[in-house]
Design an enzyme around this catalytic site. Structure first.
Site, PDB file in Angstrom:
ATOM      1  N   CYS A 111       0.810  -1.223   0.000  1.00 10.23           N
ATOM      2  CA  CYS A 111       0.000   0.000   0.000  1.00 10.23           C
ATOM      3  C   CYS A 111       0.844   1.273   0.000  1.00 10.23           C
ATOM      4  O   CYS A 111       0.324   2.360  -0.252  1.00 10.23           O
ATOM      5  CB  CYS A 111      -0.966  -0.010   1.169  1.00 10.23           C
ATOM      6  SG  CYS A 111      -1.946  -1.507   1.229  1.00 10.23           S
ATOM      7  N   HIS A 243      -3.635   7.022   2.498  1.00  7.24           N
ATOM      8  CA  HIS A 243      -4.036   5.687   2.044  1.00  7.24           C
ATOM      9  C   HIS A 243      -5.411   5.366   2.634  1.00  7.24           C
ATOM     10  O   HIS A 243      -5.639   5.529   3.835  1.00  7.24           O
ATOM     11  CB  HIS A 243      -2.998   4.667   2.507  1.00  7.24           C
ATOM     12  CG  HIS A 243      -3.392   3.250   2.255  1.00  7.24           C
ATOM     13  ND1 HIS A 243      -3.869   2.826   1.035  1.00  7.24           N
ATOM     14  CD2 HIS A 243      -3.392   2.166   3.066  1.00  7.24           C
ATOM     15  CE1 HIS A 243      -4.151   1.538   1.110  1.00  7.24           C
ATOM     16  NE2 HIS A 243      -3.870   1.110   2.325  1.00  7.24           N
ATOM     17  N   ASN A 273     -10.343  -0.532  -0.003  1.00  3.50           N
ATOM     18  CA  ASN A 273      -8.880  -0.424   0.034  1.00  3.50           C
ATOM     19  C   ASN A 273      -8.300  -1.049  -1.237  1.00  3.50           C
ATOM     20  O   ASN A 273      -8.368  -2.257  -1.420  1.00  3.50           O
ATOM     21  CB  ASN A 273      -8.372  -1.140   1.290  1.00  3.50           C
ATOM     22  CG  ASN A 273      -6.858  -1.112   1.417  1.00  3.50           C
ATOM     23  OD1 ASN A 273      -6.146  -0.749   0.480  1.00  3.50           O
ATOM     24  ND2 ASN A 273      -6.373  -1.518   2.577  1.00  3.50           N
TER      25      ASN A 273
HETATM   26  N1  COA Z   1     -18.317  -9.193   9.970  1.00  4.73           N
HETATM   27  C1  COA Z   1     -18.775  -9.453  11.210  1.00  4.73           C
HETATM   28  N2  COA Z   1     -17.959  -9.767  12.236  1.00  4.73           N
HETATM   29  C2  COA Z   1     -16.644  -9.814  12.000  1.00  4.73           C
HETATM   30  C3  COA Z   1     -16.103  -9.545  10.723  1.00  4.73           C
HETATM   31  C4  COA Z   1     -16.997  -9.227   9.692  1.00  4.73           C
HETATM   32  N3  COA Z   1     -16.579  -8.958   8.444  1.00  4.73           N
HETATM   33  N4  COA Z   1     -14.760  -9.672  10.799  1.00  4.73           N
HETATM   34  C5  COA Z   1     -14.463  -9.982  12.061  1.00  4.73           C
HETATM   35  N5  COA Z   1     -15.598 -10.078  12.792  1.00  4.73           N
HETATM   36  C6  COA Z   1     -15.739 -10.408  14.211  1.00  4.73           C
HETATM   37  C7  COA Z   1     -14.559 -11.170  14.757  1.00  4.73           C
HETATM   38  O1  COA Z   1     -14.676 -12.554  14.515  1.00  4.73           O
HETATM   39  C8  COA Z   1     -14.647 -10.834  16.216  1.00  4.73           C
HETATM   40  O2  COA Z   1     -15.634 -11.651  16.819  1.00  4.73           O
HETATM   41  P1  COA Z   1     -15.431 -12.228  18.304  1.00  4.73           P
HETATM   42  O3  COA Z   1     -15.371 -11.005  19.179  1.00  4.73           O
HETATM   43  O4  COA Z   1     -16.648 -13.053  18.469  1.00  4.73           O
HETATM   44  O5  COA Z   1     -14.144 -12.987  18.254  1.00  4.73           O
HETATM   45  C9  COA Z   1     -15.172  -9.410  16.239  1.00  4.73           C
HETATM   46  O6  COA Z   1     -15.788  -9.196  14.967  1.00  4.73           O
HETATM   47  C10 COA Z   1     -14.073  -8.385  16.431  1.00  4.73           C
HETATM   48  O7  COA Z   1     -13.015  -8.713  15.555  1.00  4.73           O
HETATM   49  P2  COA Z   1     -11.714  -7.849  15.455  1.00  4.73           P
HETATM   50  O8  COA Z   1     -10.816  -8.433  14.428  1.00  4.73           O
HETATM   51  O9  COA Z   1     -11.156  -7.627  16.827  1.00  4.73           O
HETATM   52  O10 COA Z   1     -12.361  -6.474  14.935  1.00  4.73           O
HETATM   53  P3  COA Z   1     -11.705  -5.076  14.793  1.00  4.73           P
HETATM   54  O11 COA Z   1     -12.469  -4.088  15.566  1.00  4.73           O
HETATM   55  O12 COA Z   1     -10.220  -5.135  15.014  1.00  4.73           O
HETATM   56  O13 COA Z   1     -11.985  -4.754  13.272  1.00  4.73           O
HETATM   57  C11 COA Z   1     -10.748  -4.663  11.220  1.00  4.73           C
HETATM   58  C12 COA Z   1     -11.381  -5.556  12.259  1.00  4.73           C
HETATM   59  C13 COA Z   1     -10.103  -5.545  10.159  1.00  4.73           C
HETATM   60  C14 COA Z   1     -11.842  -3.821  10.585  1.00  4.73           C
HETATM   61  C15 COA Z   1      -9.723  -3.754  11.917  1.00  4.73           C
HETATM   62  O14 COA Z   1      -8.836  -4.506  12.689  1.00  4.73           O
HETATM   63  C16 COA Z   1      -8.910  -2.968  10.915  1.00  4.73           C
HETATM   64  O15 COA Z   1      -9.429  -2.146  10.212  1.00  4.73           O
HETATM   65  N6  COA Z   1      -7.597  -3.187  10.885  1.00  4.73           N
HETATM   66  C17 COA Z   1      -6.745  -2.576   9.886  1.00  4.73           C
HETATM   67  C18 COA Z   1      -6.859  -3.369   8.618  1.00  4.73           C
HETATM   68  C19 COA Z   1      -6.285  -2.667   7.428  1.00  4.73           C
HETATM   69  O16 COA Z   1      -6.454  -1.485   7.266  1.00  4.73           O
HETATM   70  N7  COA Z   1      -5.590  -3.425   6.587  1.00  4.73           N
HETATM   71  C20 COA Z   1      -5.023  -2.959   5.391  1.00  4.73           C
HETATM   72  C21 COA Z   1      -3.788  -2.194   5.671  1.00  4.73           C
HETATM   73  S1  COA Z   1      -3.060  -1.622   4.245  1.00  4.73           S
END
Ligand code: COA
Length: 317
Positions: A111, A243, A273
């Site tokens: 990215c 980004h 993204n």
């Molecule tokens: N829909 C519904 N529930 C989901 C889900 C989805 N698409 N993806 C994950 N969950 C659930 C998980 O299983 C978890 O459930 P649990 O509490 O029962 O275990 C819960 O939601 C929380 O998951 P978590 O991974 O802790 O969520 P989060 O608040 O960290 O959000 C992201 C996840 C990916 C949105 C967040 O971590 C993020 O944006 N990270 C950066 C990613 C990014 O930008 N990547 C590219 C970089 S270039």
């Protein structure tokens, strides 16, 4: 001497995939995706490739700059999702657009790739090797996304953006760059190369929380470094074109920099993204919408797999 952006272009596939469409594929909801990421829909390639999207974006950037393909010196395509290892996407773009005299190669910094490409073009041009370049970010991430993994498939989209840059004596153009990499955290966001082994896992894997922490800690520091190197203060900056990974990440960065969120344009809700393509696509949309004014100070900043991160400051012409 420095370089300035003299033209912008972008290309998005026609097919739109909404959060509702994703509800049919994995256990998720439109509400969850919007709240946690800000994304509502993304574009998915159907027949388009990294090279074809990049070529269209380049043709639009050249038209916007009023330049001809045969006069282009250098083509840099930042991508982490090329269809072919050989030839590189940049050489395919060269052939499609007819930029016979250009030197062409790809670079992969995920990215951050577009920003690293800009710094590379800046270095070549200010060293006197070339006078101009097309710098492109192009991705077809939909083919490396695991459509059964709700933790990643909701995030990504396909598309390409390009800028035509050329040498200038200023006062417009690029002022300062800051870049960094942390290979020790590479496993946080990874994807294996395709092999003949059908058992091989060839999809994107991500520790979302770790990526979130990395982005919100590292990007503000990197932006401050680039602004300092430009001998400006954050208050001098009119726009922060970041980004487009997650609106919560962008909001956190704005808060840490103590800057109004209105300075941080987003297109993430519409396109998701697109890795290396997010910054040039957003820049092109702002340019075509007449939102970039002469003399404005603009920060571009990206972060992603590697881990890699970068920022730069420019004065719009
Ligand atoms: N829909 C519904 N529930 C989901 C889900 C989805 N698409 N993806 C994950 N969950 C659930 C998980 O299983 C978890 O459930 P649990 O509490 O029962 O275990 C819960 O939601 C929380 O998951 P978590 O991974 O802790 O969520 P989060 O608040 O960290 O959000 C992201 C996840 C990916 C949105 C967040 O971590 C993020 O944006 N990270 C950066 C990613 C990014 O930008 N990547 C590219 C970089 S270039």
């Amino acid at each position: 001497m420095t370089i300035k952006i003299a033209g912008t272009g972008s290309a998005l596939p026609n097919k739109i995939m909404t959060n509702k469409d994703l509800e049919q594929l994995v256990e998720t909801s439109d509400e969850w995706i919007r709240e946690r990421t800000g994304i509502c829909e993304r574009r998915i390639a159907q027949g388009d490739t990294v090279a074809s999207l990049a070529a269209t974006a380049c043709e639009r950037a050249l038209a916007n700059a009023g330049k001809k393909a045969e006069d282009v010196d250098l083509i840099l395509v930042a991508t982490c999702s090329p269809e072919q290892l050989l030839p590189c996407a940049a050489c395919q773009v060269q052939s499609i657009i007819g930029a016979q005299k250009a030197v062409a190669f790809d670079l992969n910094a995920a990215c951050s790739g577009f920003l690293f490409g800009l710094a590379t073009a800046y270095s070549y041009i200010t060293a006197g090797l070339y006078k101009n370049a097309l710098v492109v970010g192009s991705e077809v991430l939909s083919k490396i996304v695991d459509w059964t993994d709700r933790g990643t498939c909701i995030l990504f989209g396909d598309g390409a953006g390009a800028v035509y840059v050329e040498a200038t004596e200023g006062p417009e153009g690029f002022i300062g760059f800051a870049q960094g990499s942390d290979g020790s955290k590479g496993s946080v966001l990874s994807c294996n190369e395709r092999t003949d082994n059908p058992e091989e896992d060839i999809y994107v894997h991500m520790d979302g929380r770790e990526v979130y922490k990395f982005a919100t800690r590292q990007v503000p520091k990197c932006i401050v470094e680039a602004v300092d190197r430009s001998q400006l203060s954050l208050e001098d900056i009119d726009l922060f074109v970041l980004h487009q990974a997650n609106t919560r990440i962008i909001e956190s960065i704005a808060k840490q920099l103590k800057q109004d969120i209105s300075k941080f344009p987003v297109n993430l809700p519409r396109v998701g993204n697109m890795s290396s393509a997010t910054i040039p696509v957003l820049l092109d949309e702002l340019n075509r919408d007449g939102k970039l004014q002469k003399g404005q100070k603009i920060v571009l900043s990206g972060f992603g797999a590697g881990l890699t991160y970068g920022a730069c400051v420019l004065t719009w012409q």
